[in-house]
Design an enzyme around this catalytic site. Sequence first.
Site, mmCIF file in Angstrom:
data_model
loop_
_atom_site.group_PDB
_atom_site.id
_atom_site.type_symbol
_atom_site.label_atom_id
_atom_site.label_comp_id
_atom_site.label_asym_id
_atom_site.label_seq_id
_atom_site.Cartn_x
_atom_site.Cartn_y
_atom_site.Cartn_z
ATOM 1 N N TYR A 37 -99.012 64.325 -28.133
ATOM 2 C CA TYR A 37 -97.386 63.910 -27.572
ATOM 3 C C TYR A 37 -97.695 63.328 -26.508
ATOM 4 C CZ TYR A 37 -95.203 66.925 -31.028
ATOM 5 O OH TYR A 37 -95.425 67.599 -32.446
HETATM 6 P P1 ATP Z 1 -93.259 68.093 -37.365
HETATM 7 O O1 ATP Z 1 -91.751 68.701 -37.752
HETATM 8 O O2 ATP Z 1 -92.316 66.295 -37.849
HETATM 9 O O3 ATP Z 1 -93.663 67.806 -38.676
HETATM 10 P P2 ATP Z 1 -94.616 69.925 -35.580
HETATM 11 O O4 ATP Z 1 -93.469 70.740 -36.728
HETATM 12 O O5 ATP Z 1 -95.540 69.260 -35.822
HETATM 13 O O6 ATP Z 1 -93.489 68.334 -35.953
HETATM 14 P P3 ATP Z 1 -92.177 70.278 -33.848
HETATM 15 O O7 ATP Z 1 -92.140 71.908 -32.690
HETATM 16 O O8 ATP Z 1 -91.190 70.485 -34.638
HETATM 17 O O9 ATP Z 1 -93.726 69.945 -34.129
HETATM 18 O O10 ATP Z 1 -91.860 69.371 -32.940
HETATM 19 C C1 ATP Z 1 -92.400 68.564 -31.760
HETATM 20 C C2 ATP Z 1 -91.807 68.631 -30.693
HETATM 21 O O11 ATP Z 1 -92.632 67.702 -29.436
HETATM 22 C C3 ATP Z 1 -90.245 68.054 -30.944
HETATM 23 O O12 ATP Z 1 -89.315 69.343 -31.033
HETATM 24 C C4 ATP Z 1 -89.945 66.890 -29.260
HETATM 25 O O13 ATP Z 1 -88.699 67.525 -28.809
HETATM 26 C C5 ATP Z 1 -91.625 67.945 -28.924
HETATM 27 N N1 ATP Z 1 -91.936 66.886 -27.705
HETATM 28 C C6 ATP Z 1 -92.192 65.937 -27.143
HETATM 29 N N2 ATP Z 1 -92.688 65.808 -26.243
HETATM 30 C C7 ATP Z 1 -92.188 66.772 -25.511
HETATM 31 C C8 ATP Z 1 -92.317 66.415 -23.800
HETATM 32 N N3 ATP Z 1 -93.166 65.719 -23.283
HETATM 33 N N4 ATP Z 1 -91.709 68.010 -23.085
HETATM 34 C C9 ATP Z 1 -91.241 68.514 -24.107
HETATM 35 N N5 ATP Z 1 -91.567 69.041 -25.451
HETATM 36 C C10 ATP Z 1 -91.710 67.613 -25.785
#
Ligand code: ATP
Length: 177
Positions: A37
């Site tokens: 990220y």
């Molecule tokens: P996907 O559903 O795309 O496979 P995932 O399930 O692995 O992703 P999630 O927790 O659903 O992961 O989504 C990634 C999250 O990380 C998003 O909700 C986003 O808002 C959050 N995020 C990204 N960058 C930051 C940051 N700098 N600080 C806090 N949260 C963040």
Amino acid sequence: MIEVEVKAKIHDRDEMVDRILSLGGVHVSEEEQHDLYFNAPHRDFARTDEALRIRRSGGRTFITYKGPKIDEESKTRKELETEVADPGTAAEILESLGFRMVREVVKERRIYSVGEFTVSIDTVMGLGTYLEIERDLPDGSDYAGALREIFELYRKLGIEDGFERRSYLELLELGEE
Ligand code: ATP
Ligand code: CA
Ligand code: CA
């Protein structure tokens, strides 16, 4: 694309697999996902609720943008994702533009399809096991029906609480378990 998604903490992975299969779920794949990220130089994604990610999974790489969540009960949001050939170069492009890597999230994801929905069981390193139910819809669609069906599917899986709107990133920052 609109990502219509609800996440919940679960405690018994094997039992959940049985329930998914008993609802007619079909196993799709099993992947180890390595997600990097990034944060932007011109705004703080933790505050704006956006995300920029490079994901390596099964030998392929994807770059993803996620917009802010658009309702109060789910993780539904705009999502743009496309494949890139080389993860190292993609990261270098972002870093050359002033984006900074925030954290890596690693998980094992088992993916099932149940009707029109994708059901994932995620074992996240340092965090535990979560279930995600998702459906992607075209921009501008009315997603209320899809969201209702997701909660209905959760009910059929025996999950009525423990829903989680925070991201894996936020949960890891908080040291949840
Ligand atoms: P996907 O559903 O795309 O496979 P995932 O399930 O692995 O992703 P999630 O927790 O659903 O992961 O989504 C990634 C999250 O990380 C998003 O909700 C986003 O808002 C959050 N995020 C990204 N960058 C930051 C940051 N700098 N600080 C806090 N949260 C963040
Ligand atoms: Ca997710
Ligand atoms: Ca998703």
